[in-house]
Design an enzyme around this catalytic site. Structure first.
Site, PDB file in Angstrom:
ATOM      1  N   GLU A  24       7.415  16.893 -26.353  1.00  0.00           N
ATOM      2  CA  GLU A  24       6.900  17.276 -24.886  1.00  0.00           C
ATOM      3  C   GLU A  24       7.536  18.090 -25.003  1.00  0.00           C
ATOM      4  O   GLU A  24       6.905  20.101 -23.994  1.00  0.00           O
ATOM      5  CB  GLU A  24       7.284  16.412 -23.840  1.00  0.00           C
ATOM      6  N   ARG A  62      -4.214  21.657 -14.598  1.00  0.00           N
ATOM      7  CA  ARG A  62      -2.706  20.332 -15.412  1.00  0.00           C
ATOM      8  C   ARG A  62      -3.274  19.466 -16.608  1.00  0.00           C
ATOM      9  O   ARG A  62      -2.537  19.247 -17.089  1.00  0.00           O
ATOM     10  CB  ARG A  62      -2.882  18.610 -14.501  1.00  0.00           C
ATOM     11  N   ARG A 100       0.089  -1.143  -0.264  1.00  0.00           N
ATOM     12  CA  ARG A 100      -0.144  -0.101  -0.140  1.00  0.00           C
ATOM     13  C   ARG A 100       1.192   1.422   0.087  1.00  0.00           C
ATOM     14  O   ARG A 100       0.222   2.322   0.225  1.00  0.00           O
ATOM     15  CB  ARG A 100      -1.168  -0.483   1.400  1.00  0.00           C
ATOM     16  N   LYS A 138       6.728  21.717 -15.516  1.00  0.00           N
ATOM     17  CA  LYS A 138       5.836  20.977 -14.744  1.00  0.00           C
ATOM     18  C   LYS A 138       5.185  21.056 -13.527  1.00  0.00           C
ATOM     19  O   LYS A 138       4.691  21.422 -13.019  1.00  0.00           O
ATOM     20  CB  LYS A 138       6.142  20.359 -15.352  1.00  0.00           C
ATOM     21  N   GLU A 166      -5.598  16.541 -12.036  1.00  0.00           N
ATOM     22  CA  GLU A 166      -5.927  17.551 -12.499  1.00  0.00           C
ATOM     23  C   GLU A 166      -7.553  17.280 -11.994  1.00  0.00           C
ATOM     24  O   GLU A 166      -8.246  17.032 -12.965  1.00  0.00           O
ATOM     25  CB  GLU A 166      -5.326  16.310 -13.965  1.00  0.00           C
ATOM     26  N   LYS A 193       1.961  11.263 -11.864  1.00  0.00           N
ATOM     27  CA  LYS A 193       1.171  10.598 -12.399  1.00  0.00           C
ATOM     28  C   LYS A 193       2.050   8.854 -12.847  1.00  0.00           C
ATOM     29  O   LYS A 193       2.635   8.390 -13.222  1.00  0.00           O
ATOM     30  CB  LYS A 193       0.896  10.362 -13.873  1.00  0.00           C
ATOM     31  N   HIS A 227      -2.306   8.884 -27.874  1.00  0.00           N
ATOM     32  CA  HIS A 227      -2.957   8.165 -26.749  1.00  0.00           C
ATOM     33  C   HIS A 227      -3.376   7.425 -27.483  1.00  0.00           C
ATOM     34  O   HIS A 227      -3.560   6.037 -28.330  1.00  0.00           O
ATOM     35  CB  HIS A 227      -3.445   8.668 -25.959  1.00  0.00           C
ATOM     36  N   HIS A 233      -2.522  15.131 -26.926  1.00  0.00           N
ATOM     37  CA  HIS A 233      -2.322  13.704 -26.322  1.00  0.00           C
ATOM     38  C   HIS A 233      -3.946  12.671 -25.879  1.00  0.00           C
ATOM     39  O   HIS A 233      -3.362  11.599 -26.582  1.00  0.00           O
ATOM     40  CB  HIS A 233      -1.932  13.359 -24.608  1.00  0.00           C
ATOM     41  N   ASN A 277      -1.506  17.591 -21.188  1.00  0.00           N
ATOM     42  CA  ASN A 277      -1.896  16.771 -21.884  1.00  0.00           C
ATOM     43  C   ASN A 277      -2.132  16.823 -23.681  1.00  0.00           C
ATOM     44  O   ASN A 277      -2.624  16.339 -24.725  1.00  0.00           O
ATOM     45  CB  ASN A 277      -3.046  15.330 -21.490  1.00  0.00           C
ATOM     46  N   HIS A 333       6.419   7.165 -28.099  1.00  0.00           N
ATOM     47  CA  HIS A 333       5.290   8.554 -27.171  1.00  0.00           C
ATOM     48  C   HIS A 333       5.273   9.349 -28.072  1.00  0.00           C
ATOM     49  O   HIS A 333       3.744  10.284 -27.931  1.00  0.00           O
ATOM     50  CB  HIS A 333       5.274   8.310 -25.476  1.00  0.00           C
TER      51      HIS A 333
END
Lengths: 438, 438
Positions: free
Chosen positions: B259, B315, B195, B301, B311, B217, B326, B322, B319, B339
């Site tokens: 990026e 935030r 955990r 960032k 987010e 993330k 994606h 993206h 993206n 990517h």
């Protein structure tokens, strides 16, 4: 470490006296005796009529936590975690109250996670409660195979598959409908799906109602150990409809009682004494006795979790008997024994070790064995558990720190315990050899 | 929603001017031009000698975040997340400084998670850095197969297997040594193991250094979509040794540049203009140019993440491109495109759509295409991506809310964007048809 934790626990234990007398359920249970305020030394905190619907934890609760005026909710226990605080609703027939659930649903899409045993009994009812007079919400469900042996990554992936195939988004809500396995898996899925979505716990076993649904521990097993993969992730609410216990098998009922006994032993002597007097009522499923046991258990758990959400110390005490118990569950293959059965045998082992260390009187050990035996719970591990098996599995327990196995052990009068790595290894060895054939 | 986000972004954009002139790297890069303070209107914030080692984010930093006096750290960017704040160390040769790493290791056991490409290059060095003059610490490692197609649950389980078989406990530290895939997987494993355990990011690709290692993330892919399973989980520190870029293939370098371009477009027009002038230096791996690009990217960032860790709005602007990107990665099978390659094509598509909506001038669209082309990045999706494929994959994007796909689109002058679901669907359709053969 042991000393400071010990004094922390002593402080918590002493305060539990004041708590008890303020926590009387509404009216006395019909068939079961509840502790009389006069038995305790804190009459000033006796429950006033204005507080009778709520535990003391709910004093500063937000308005949304209050049940509707005509609700069947008999108790609301507040888990006070700041901006992540949430209510535990306890009562009979709560699944017949759509508003209780609906107020905690975020977004328009719900995924109910349940299992093959519970789905035929309650899935339709829960779906009704979620959608009654609420046409904007649509409900999906995923029905997992039942049992501890399916609390694994493969089964968890079925939840993600269903959520993604159903195109659920971040504004959805997951609902755990079932026992501890379902709650733990659904919670971890909710923690991980899209990096976190809302979820609600509807526990349907005594084990889940008194323990696993409260406090945000979620996760799955690894073949080498219990609950080794997971997250601390809190639900929006816990809804305990005590009517669901009517369909619970006897063996499952007893399993939950093992955790009820635990609360008495680690921090609430009056509750333990109440259990000694009322175990026959609990086993006979007397509604008032069960309601009181659930309420008192949730209050104890909420109090501990609010103080130590991520188990830096105090919270570990809730794992009395669990290090031995998890070893039994892992060593026998998950599901051969129910969780509470393994915890019961583990509790006896921890008590035996505490006695060997000279930390508790013989009389406490006897009372622990007596109450668990009376509840028809096992008091020794299965024959297949060897000393070596215990040792190798306990070595990966989450309470190991820098190679040192820390245990929860009873120490002092009834209702007191310590979480410590400072104990004579000989006592552990002796206990293992006393309980294992080889 | 769109309006308030838009104004939020406008405020952030206007403040970036003051930031830039305070962020000059130590000495001007030899081969690359850096923005002169005189180009901006905020001379009062020009870097003073006393601040030259640090970005402005580090002003109130705790002492442990400071590099040693003789360190090669040229910049420390502070990710200001209250009690979870952490430093990003940037400089050449930082893996030769054991103290930098060791100060962030908790406990005595470390698990380095890396891949088959990176292990032969840097595993020995990192192990040395972790253990040099530090005999109490022992290091285990797990070497995963390389590539986006292994960013899945089966591969993640290898990390848990290794951690449990090695009997690591809650006081251990996971170290991510590699690119974005390794960082995301190691971070999610650290979030979930027992955990939650400590972890450190050592990004070795430009992509990871400028973007994925910062901000917490973490996660893995599902066959139906990118990064759908994971957690927000922050590292103890990010250690960027820019020397590791010496071993990076050209295609990977370009992928990271996609990026870098993003930061300029969404919030930092001066940085975009700097890139336009210095792209040849970046592609030629001029150390000063790369160091500046990394520093400026991390500062952007860190600023965004500190304002909106999970987010809820701002935030999401990170993206840009993206959602389209994606879809390309998922639709072509993870790993066919890197990517950043997919993000580059996606950025052109988002820019095209922004232009169709009338939200940006044609000149911005042209500059976006020009800079990405110059960096040898793709500016259109692969032929196998159809309109339908885009639509069905984008439907499970994390930015969908109650069925509505929200996108990051450019709006206004260079360096301004919005995150919104309020746009004419016709423009999205037109963009998809313009970029897809069918």
């Amino acid at each position: 470490m042991a000393a400071s934790t010990s004094s922390l626990l002593a402080a918590a234990a002493s305060s539990s006296c004041t708590a008890i007398s303020a926590r009387l359920p509404r009216g006395a249970p019909a068939a079961a005796s509840v502790p009389s305020p006069s038995r305790h030394s804190c009459p000033s905190l006796r429950a006033s009529p204005a507080r009778r619907h709520q535990s003391r934890f709910v004093a500063s609760v937000a308005p949304t936590m209050q049940p509707p005026a005509e609700s069947r909710v008999s108790t609301v226990v507040d888990v006070d975690l700041g901006d992540r605080r949430y209510p535990i609703y306890i009562g009979a027939g709560l699944l017949d109250e759509p508003d209780l659930l609906q107020r905690h649903v975020h977004g328009k899409r719900v995924l109910v996670v349940t299992n093959t045993n519970v789905a035929p009994l309650y899935l339709e009812k829960v779906t009704w409660a979620l959608t009654h007079n609420n046409p904007n919400v649509s409900v999906e469900s995923v029905i997992l195979p039942d049992g501890e042996k399916y609390k694994d990554m493969d089964t968890l992936m079925k939840v993600f598959d269903k959520a993604i195939e159903s195109r659920l988004d971040r504004r959805c809500t997951f609902v755990a409908l079932g026992g501890g396995v379902i709650g733990d898996m659904c919670g971890y899925a909710a923690a991980s799906f899209l990096r976190g979505v809302n979820f609600i716990q509807i526990p349907t076993t005594l084990m889940a109602q008194v323990d696993s649904s409260v406090g945000g521990k979620t996760g799955i097993n690894h073949r080498l150990g219990k609950n080794l993969i997971g997250a601390f992730y809190q639900p929006q609410c816990v809804l305990i409809d005590t009517d669901t216990l009517n369909t619970l098998p006897d063996r499952e009922l007893a399993s939950g009682i093992a955790e009820v006994v635990k609360y008495g032993l680690i921090r609430d002597a009056p509750f333990f004494e109440w259990q000694e007097k009322n175990m026959s009522a609990l086993l006979a499923r007397d509604p008032s006795a069960l309601a009181y046991a659930i309420k008192r258990s949730c209050e104890n758990k909420a109090e501990v979790v609010a103080q130590d959400e991520k188990e830096s110390g105090l919270r570990a005490t809730l794992n009395l008997g669990h290090t031995f118990g998890h070893a039994i569950e892992t060593g026998t293959g998950y599901g051969a024994w129910l969780h509470g059965e393994a915890v019961a045998a583990g509790t006896v082992m921890a008590t035996d070790m505490s006695h060997r260390l000279g930390w508790i009187d013989e009389s406490i050990k006897k009372r622990v064995i007596d109450i668990l035996k009376y509840a028809k719970l096992p008091i020794t591990p299965p024959d297949t558990m060897t000393v070596e098996k215990f040792k190798s599995i306990m070595a990966v327990d989450k309470k190991v720190a820098d190679g040192l196995l820390r245990l929860i052990l009873l120490k002092g009068p009834l209702g007191s315990c310590v979480f410590t790595g400072e104990y004579d290894r000989k006592a552990l060895d002796e206990t293992l050899h006393a309980f294992c054939k080889n």
